[in-house]
Write a protein that holds these residues in place. Structure first.
Motif, mmCIF file in Angstrom:
data_model
loop_
_atom_site.group_PDB
_atom_site.id
_atom_site.type_symbol
_atom_site.label_atom_id
_atom_site.label_comp_id
_atom_site.label_asym_id
_atom_site.label_seq_id
_atom_site.Cartn_x
_atom_site.Cartn_y
_atom_site.Cartn_z
ATOM 1 N N TYR A 1 46.294 34.760 37.088
ATOM 2 C CA TYR A 1 45.180 35.715 37.095
ATOM 3 C C TYR A 1 43.862 35.049 36.702
ATOM 4 C CZ TYR A 1 42.320 39.569 35.238
ATOM 5 O OH TYR A 1 41.302 40.435 34.956
ATOM 6 N N VAL A 2 43.853 34.294 35.639
ATOM 7 C CA VAL A 2 42.663 33.574 35.183
ATOM 8 C C VAL A 2 43.032 32.102 35.037
ATOM 9 C CG1 VAL A 2 40.992 33.260 33.326
ATOM 10 C CG2 VAL A 2 41.660 35.567 34.016
ATOM 11 N N ASN A 3 42.192 31.230 35.570
ATOM 12 C CA ASN A 3 42.442 29.803 35.455
ATOM 13 C C ASN A 3 41.125 29.051 35.518
ATOM 14 O OD1 ASN A 3 41.957 29.165 38.451
ATOM 15 N ND2 ASN A 3 43.566 30.715 38.557
ATOM 16 N N ARG A 4 41.200 27.763 35.757
ATOM 17 C CA ARG A 4 39.999 26.923 35.726
ATOM 18 C C ARG A 4 39.095 27.097 36.940
ATOM 19 N NH1 ARG A 4 43.704 21.763 34.560
ATOM 20 N NH2 ARG A 4 44.959 23.029 35.994
ATOM 21 N N THR A 5 39.565 27.764 37.982
ATOM 22 C CA THR A 5 38.747 27.936 39.188
ATOM 23 C C THR A 5 38.213 29.353 39.359
ATOM 24 O OG1 THR A 5 40.679 28.458 40.561
ATOM 25 C CG2 THR A 5 40.076 26.138 40.354
ATOM 26 N N LEU B 1 24.849 31.052 35.842
ATOM 27 C CA LEU B 1 25.649 30.380 34.816
ATOM 28 C C LEU B 1 27.098 30.214 35.273
ATOM 29 C CD1 LEU B 1 24.369 31.904 31.434
ATOM 30 C CD2 LEU B 1 23.937 29.623 32.382
ATOM 31 N N GLY B 2 27.575 31.199 36.011
ATOM 32 C CA GLY B 2 28.937 31.096 36.525
ATOM 33 C C GLY B 2 29.123 29.911 37.454
ATOM 34 N N LEU B 3 28.103 29.603 38.254
ATOM 35 C CA LEU B 3 28.189 28.442 39.134
ATOM 36 C C LEU B 3 28.263 27.139 38.334
ATOM 37 C CD1 LEU B 3 25.648 29.312 41.992
ATOM 38 C CD2 LEU B 3 28.150 29.394 42.082
ATOM 39 N N ILE B 4 27.471 27.048 37.278
ATOM 40 C CA ILE B 4 27.457 25.825 36.462
ATOM 41 C C ILE B 4 28.780 25.655 35.720
ATOM 42 C CG2 ILE B 4 26.311 24.644 34.559
ATOM 43 C CD1 ILE B 4 23.734 26.093 35.361
ATOM 44 N N ILE B 5 29.203 26.717 35.037
ATOM 45 C CA ILE B 5 30.460 26.641 34.296
ATOM 46 C C ILE B 5 31.634 26.476 35.253
ATOM 47 C CG2 ILE B 5 31.964 27.875 32.686
ATOM 48 C CD1 ILE B 5 29.479 29.308 31.631
ATOM 49 N N GLY B 6 31.542 27.162 36.387
ATOM 50 C CA GLY B 6 32.624 27.059 37.361
ATOM 51 C C GLY B 6 32.751 25.672 37.959
ATOM 52 N N ARG C 1 37.711 28.619 27.941
ATOM 53 C CA ARG C 1 38.829 29.559 28.042
ATOM 54 C C ARG C 1 38.392 30.981 27.686
ATOM 55 N NH1 ARG C 1 44.177 26.315 26.801
ATOM 56 N NH2 ARG C 1 43.488 24.209 27.294
ATOM 57 N N ILE C 2 37.549 31.097 26.664
ATOM 58 C CA ILE C 2 37.073 32.425 26.255
ATOM 59 C C ILE C 2 36.176 33.039 27.338
ATOM 60 C CG2 ILE C 2 35.630 33.646 24.582
ATOM 61 C CD1 ILE C 2 36.628 31.688 22.462
ATOM 62 N N LEU C 3 35.237 32.238 27.856
ATOM 63 C CA LEU C 3 34.354 32.751 28.898
ATOM 64 C C LEU C 3 35.131 33.103 30.167
ATOM 65 C CD1 LEU C 3 31.235 30.387 28.601
ATOM 66 C CD2 LEU C 3 31.432 32.776 27.863
ATOM 67 N N ALA C 4 36.097 32.262 30.513
ATOM 68 C CA ALA C 4 36.865 32.513 31.735
ATOM 69 C C ALA C 4 37.693 33.784 31.624
ATOM 70 C CB ALA C 4 37.770 31.312 32.026
ATOM 71 N N PHE C 5 38.237 34.044 30.453
ATOM 72 C CA PHE C 5 39.138 35.197 30.316
ATOM 73 C C PHE C 5 38.394 36.502 30.065
ATOM 74 C CE2 PHE C 5 42.302 37.827 28.022
ATOM 75 C CZ PHE C 5 43.279 37.861 29.005
ATOM 76 N N PHE C 6 37.307 36.475 29.300
ATOM 77 C CA PHE C 6 36.633 37.711 28.927
ATOM 78 C C PHE C 6 35.352 37.995 29.705
ATOM 79 C CE2 PHE C 6 39.085 36.734 25.069
ATOM 80 C CZ PHE C 6 39.734 37.937 24.873
ATOM 81 N N VAL C 7 34.715 36.960 30.261
ATOM 82 C CA VAL C 7 33.414 37.163 30.912
ATOM 83 C C VAL C 7 33.506 36.989 32.421
ATOM 84 C CG1 VAL C 7 31.004 36.418 30.990
ATOM 85 C CG2 VAL C 7 32.249 36.403 28.817
ATOM 86 N N PRO D 1 38.572 38.003 37.092
ATOM 87 C CA PRO D 1 38.386 38.829 38.296
ATOM 88 C C PRO D 1 38.030 40.277 37.985
ATOM 89 C CG PRO D 1 40.260 37.375 38.588
ATOM 90 C CD PRO D 1 39.813 37.198 37.166
ATOM 91 N N LEU D 2 38.623 40.858 36.941
ATOM 92 C CA LEU D 2 38.279 42.231 36.563
ATOM 93 C C LEU D 2 36.840 42.320 36.072
ATOM 94 C CD1 LEU D 2 39.082 45.169 36.099
ATOM 95 C CD2 LEU D 2 39.976 44.499 33.840
ATOM 96 N N SER D 3 36.395 41.329 35.289
ATOM 97 C CA SER D 3 35.014 41.320 34.805
ATOM 98 C C SER D 3 34.027 41.234 35.961
ATOM 99 C CB SER D 3 34.810 40.144 33.841
ATOM 100 O OG SER D 3 35.709 40.203 32.762
ATOM 101 N N VAL D 4 34.296 40.348 36.899
ATOM 102 C CA VAL D 4 33.407 40.195 38.059
ATOM 103 C C VAL D 4 33.380 41.480 38.883
ATOM 104 C CG1 VAL D 4 33.064 38.929 40.208
ATOM 105 C CG2 VAL D 4 33.739 37.695 38.130
ATOM 106 N N PHE D 5 34.533 42.087 39.061
ATOM 107 C CA PHE D 5 34.596 43.324 39.842
ATOM 108 C C PHE D 5 33.755 44.432 39.210
ATOM 109 C CE2 PHE D 5 36.659 47.464 40.496
ATOM 110 C CZ PHE D 5 36.545 47.570 41.882
#
Length: 273
Positions: free
Chosen positions: A37-41, A70-75, A93-99, A102-106
């Protein structure tokens, strides 16, 4: 506003249907790359999906624009870590999971419409709701985790790299050793073959002398078949040695690569770059 155009698949659909399909496709690809569900990409794919919304809408508020950039840079950092199967720090890991999940982006895309003085008032509540949903999802899936970030520590990542380097060196050593052994065997076989011409000295065997093969006197007809048989056996043996020297011996099998934490479609050779 984007008008519909003639084309196939997505481009033939109205914009209000094509945009969500593209966004969901990008998010799904991000989850599929690392099979969770959440990973490095997923940070990068989430930022791309947000930019798709901005391009379709024509404009966006300050918070969503900064969120997407910011998502492009971190991504990009997450994509690099994914390619080399590297370790990512706790902040990622914190930004990827909470910010940037996929649910956050949606939810960010869903609530990005209304703005107040150029700021989306529903941006922060959307992220808070997504964070709560992610926590509940994690609790629901225990003991399994809905995320994967590669090696758990920098030491573990370095241990994997060292193991693969050692395995590669062992494979090269085994291959070079096999080639050396093959060359040595061929040299030994060549040196063991000596000419045995009985007429080289120009002396004919005496009538009562035994033949070189010990088959009796040279003038004895009964001894000739035995001598011919012995000579034929020796020639056959020499021919078989020559034939075997013509075939290449297989090199040593390379050593098996060490286990690593890689998964998904990660190409293992990319880590050597």
């Amino acid at each position: 506003m984007i008008d519909e155009s003639l084309g196939f698949i997505v481009s033939s659909l109205p914009w209000w249907l094509a945009a969500p399909i593209l966004q969901l496709t990008v998010l799904t690809v991000g989850m599929a790359l690392d099979e969770t569900y959440v990973n490095r990409t997923t940070v990068l794919t989430g930022a791309i999906a947000t930019h798709v919304h901005i391009f379709v809408a024509g404009d966006a508020g300050i918070l969503v624009s900064v969120y997407a950039d910011l998502g492009l840079i971190i991504g990009a950092y997450g994509l690099y870590a994914y390619v080399i199967d590297g370790y990512v720090s706790g902040w990622f890991r914190i930004l990827a999971f909470f910010v940037y999940s996929p649910l956050s982006v949606f939810l960010v895309i869903l609530t990005a419409g209304p703005t107040l003085f150029g700021i989306e008032p529903l941006f922060v509540p959307a992220l808070a709701l997504a964070g709560y949903g992610n926590v509940q999802l994690r609790e629901y899936l225990r003991p399994d985790d809905p995320y994967y970030f590669g090696p758990e520590s920098q030491a573990e990542f370095e241990a994997v790299i060292e193991a693969e380097t050692t395995a590669g060196a062992s494979a090269e050593t085994a291959a070079s050793g096999g080639a050396t052994a093959t060359a040595g065997a061929a040299t030994a076989e060549t040196g063991s073959e000596t000419p045995a011409d009985t007429h080289a000295t120009g002396e004919a065997p005496s009538a009562g002398a035994a033949t070189p093969n010990g088959a009796g006197p040279a003038g004895d007809p009964a001894s000739q078949p035995a001598a011919e048989t012995a000579n034929g056996s020796q020639a056959t043996t020499t021919d078989s040695v020559d034939d075997s020297a013509d075939f290449d011996r297989p090199d040593a099998e390379p050593a098996a690569a060490a286990d690593s934490s890689e998964r998904g479609i990660l190409p293992k050779f990319m880590r050597r770059l």
